[in-house]
Design a protein around this motif. Structure first.
Motif, mmCIF file in Angstrom:
data_model
loop_
_atom_site.group_PDB
_atom_site.id
_atom_site.type_symbol
_atom_site.label_atom_id
_atom_site.label_comp_id
_atom_site.label_asym_id
_atom_site.label_seq_id
_atom_site.Cartn_x
_atom_site.Cartn_y
_atom_site.Cartn_z
ATOM 1 N N GLU A 110 0.845 -1.188 0.000
ATOM 2 C CA GLU A 110 0.000 0.000 0.000
ATOM 3 C C GLU A 110 0.878 1.234 0.000
ATOM 4 N N GLU A 111 0.438 2.246 -0.714
ATOM 5 C CA GLU A 111 1.228 3.469 -0.870
ATOM 6 C C GLU A 111 0.296 4.670 -0.865
ATOM 7 N N SER A 112 0.687 5.733 -0.151
ATOM 8 C CA SER A 112 -0.093 6.967 -0.154
ATOM 9 C C SER A 112 0.757 8.094 -0.722
ATOM 10 N N TYR A 113 0.094 9.017 -1.396
ATOM 11 C CA TYR A 113 0.817 10.171 -1.941
ATOM 12 C C TYR A 113 -0.102 11.388 -1.942
ATOM 13 N N SER A 114 0.518 12.554 -2.067
ATOM 14 C CA SER A 114 -0.221 13.797 -2.224
ATOM 15 C C SER A 114 0.668 14.778 -2.961
ATOM 16 N N THR A 115 0.076 15.818 -3.485
ATOM 17 C CA THR A 115 0.868 16.829 -4.183
ATOM 18 C C THR A 115 1.741 17.626 -3.217
ATOM 19 N N VAL A 116 1.429 17.566 -1.932
ATOM 20 C CA VAL A 116 2.222 18.295 -0.925
ATOM 21 C C VAL A 116 3.417 17.479 -0.472
ATOM 22 N N THR A 117 3.199 16.199 -0.162
ATOM 23 C CA THR A 117 4.261 15.365 0.397
ATOM 24 C C THR A 117 4.932 14.472 -0.636
ATOM 25 N N GLY A 118 4.339 14.318 -1.812
ATOM 26 C CA GLY A 118 4.883 13.395 -2.811
ATOM 27 C C GLY A 118 4.576 11.952 -2.430
ATOM 28 N N LEU A 119 5.402 11.036 -2.922
ATOM 29 C CA LEU A 119 5.206 9.620 -2.628
ATOM 30 C C LEU A 119 5.616 9.309 -1.193
ATOM 31 N N GLY A 120 4.770 8.573 -0.499
ATOM 32 C CA GLY A 120 5.099 8.167 0.861
ATOM 33 C C GLY A 120 5.754 6.804 0.882
ATOM 34 N N PRO A 121 6.053 6.280 2.056
ATOM 35 C CA PRO A 121 6.674 4.956 2.166
ATOM 36 C C PRO A 121 5.692 3.843 1.810
ATOM 37 N N VAL A 122 6.222 2.762 1.284
ATOM 38 C CA VAL A 122 5.396 1.596 0.970
ATOM 39 C C VAL A 122 5.132 0.810 2.249
ATOM 40 N N ARG A 123 3.887 0.434 2.479
ATOM 41 C CA ARG A 123 3.505 -0.309 3.668
ATOM 42 C C ARG A 123 3.011 -1.700 3.272
ATOM 43 N N GLN A 124 3.268 -2.667 4.113
ATOM 44 C CA GLN A 124 2.750 -4.021 3.914
ATOM 45 C C GLN A 124 1.493 -4.187 4.752
ATOM 46 N N VAL A 125 0.410 -4.585 4.112
ATOM 47 C CA VAL A 125 -0.867 -4.748 4.787
ATOM 48 C C VAL A 125 -1.467 -6.091 4.418
ATOM 49 N N ASN A 126 -2.482 -6.476 5.171
ATOM 50 C CA ASN A 126 -3.207 -7.696 4.841
ATOM 51 C C ASN A 126 -3.981 -7.461 3.549
ATOM 52 N N PRO A 127 -3.676 -8.205 2.480
ATOM 53 C CA PRO A 127 -4.375 -7.950 1.209
ATOM 54 C C PRO A 127 -5.873 -8.130 1.300
ATOM 55 N N ASP A 128 -6.343 -8.917 2.261
ATOM 56 C CA ASP A 128 -7.784 -9.111 2.420
ATOM 57 C C ASP A 128 -8.479 -7.841 2.919
ATOM 58 N N ARG A 129 -7.702 -6.915 3.504
ATOM 59 C CA ARG A 129 -8.281 -5.671 4.007
ATOM 60 C C ARG A 129 -8.341 -4.601 2.929
ATOM 61 N N ILE A 130 -7.605 -4.812 1.833
ATOM 62 C CA ILE A 130 -7.624 -3.844 0.741
ATOM 63 C C ILE A 130 -8.975 -3.926 0.023
ATOM 64 N N GLY A 131 -9.640 -2.807 -0.079
ATOM 65 C CA GLY A 131 -10.951 -2.801 -0.723
ATOM 66 C C GLY A 131 -12.045 -3.420 0.120
ATOM 67 N N SER A 132 -11.837 -3.471 1.442
ATOM 68 C CA SER A 132 -12.852 -4.080 2.316
ATOM 69 C C SER A 132 -14.157 -3.283 2.339
ATOM 70 N N TRP A 133 -14.128 -2.051 1.823
ATOM 71 C CA TRP A 133 -15.346 -1.250 1.756
ATOM 72 C C TRP A 133 -16.425 -1.957 0.926
ATOM 73 N N ARG A 134 -16.012 -2.864 0.058
ATOM 74 C CA ARG A 134 -16.978 -3.564 -0.795
ATOM 75 C C ARG A 134 -17.888 -4.480 0.019
#
Length: 325
Positions: A212-236
């Motif tokens: 997982e990676e977060s970015y913004s026009t203010v901070t640029g690219l952030g650090p890459v994080r390792q997460v449980n892939p089952d939690r990605i898109g859990s909003w569905r």
């Protein structure tokens, strides 16, 4: 014989093949049973037996099939049917480009759309997405909200998603993009996704499954994080998980599903970081429990919920009590 059949078959797979060359290929195939058998052999070697002449493809009717320009029709049979499915339909699709579509969902709405290239997009609540297919690629823009992309593989036409000053490139993969009020978060469920800022000479990061990676026009690219892939898109499935995220960002996400909008009335309160899991039917309960960990005043009415920082003079052991009006 097989060399010529291979040459025609490979040419028909190319993106810039024209109808004239397709007619020439059909003429060569129709010259003799040996040509037809050779082409059939090459096609089966390319696709595998399940896609060859012995596949369960319904034959054409006895009358011929005409092109849009009234040119000579193809003979019915397994080869013609296979060519129609594997070559002509994709060709006609790409010849019709550019294709432009726009999608928008209401608060609380969950929509699944199948794009014309076979890719599938699951669109979350309060989301705006535009799609443009051109001959040189597939270009999507997420201007608001969240979506999960399951990409149909096409090495010649990259799948690009633009959002909030960044761009994601994927080929045959599945990934989630969440555009919040303070940046974009990208999580990969399958395959590899390249993420970079949409500026000249920007560095890239490559995310794999569970990254997982977060970015913004203010901070640029952030650090890459390792997460449980089952939690990605859990909003569905109606579940929202967040780890050390700003309250403002979390509330922005929840407002796409909340029955009543949530407002944070103090800027510094938006920067307080929280961790937790919320379900779509438990948003109000989660908000009302915030005062247990944050010095906060919660004012809930039938129209909206307001979160306010508690003045230092009113704080009692760092907590505040929810109020209703």
């Amino acid at each position: 014989m097989h060399t010529e059949a291979s040459r025609w078959f490979l040419r028909l797979q190319e993106a810039d093949v024209g109808m004239e060359e397709i007619d020439r290929a059909m003429a060569w195939i129709d010259q003799s049973p040996a040509h037809r058998a050779a082409f059939d052999h090459v096609e089966q070697a390319w696709h595998g037996p399940q896609h060859g002449a012995s596949s369960n493809v319904a034959p054409f009717p006895q009358d011929t099939v005409q092109t849009s320009r009234g040119r000579r029709g193809w003979r019915h049979g397994a080869i013609a049917a296979s060519l129609l499915a594997a070559i002509i339909l994709p060709l006609l699709f790409w010849q019709q480009l550019p294709v432009k579509e726009k999608y928008a969902t209401r608060v609380g709405e969950h929509r699944t759309v199948r794009l014309q290239d076979g890719s599938v997009v699951e669109i979350g609540g309060g989301t705006r997405l535009s799609v443009e297919f051109r001959r040189d690629g597939r270009f999507l823009s997420l201007t608001e909200g969240e979506a999960m992309f399951t990409v149909a593989k096409d090495n010649r036409r990259p799948f690009m998603v633009y959002s909030a000053g960044g761009v994601m490139k994927a080929v045959g993969t599945a990934f989630n993009v969440n555009r919040g009020n303070d940046g974009v978060t990208v999580g990969v469920v399958e395959g590899v996704v390249q993420v970079r800022m949409d500026t000249p000479h920007s560095e890239s990061v490559f995310l794999q499954r569970g990254s997982e990676e977060s970015y913004s026009t203010v901070t640029g690219l952030g650090p890459v994080r390792q997460v449980n892939p089952d939690r990605i898109g859990s909003w569905r499935t109606g579940s929202f998980s967040f780890i050390d995220r700003s309250l403002g960002s979390v509330v922005s996400d929840l407002n796409r599903y909340a029955a009543r909008p949530i407002y944070i009335d103090h800027e510094r309160l938006k920067q307080v970081h929280v961790t937790g899991t919320v379900t779509s039917d438990g948003i109000l309960e989660w908000v009302q429990a915030l005062h247990q960990t944050i010095p906060i005043q919660i004012i809930a009415s039938e129209q909206a919920i307001h979160l306010r920082a508690v003045p230092a003079s009113r704080r009692s052991r760092g907590k505040a009590v929810a109020e209703h009006s």
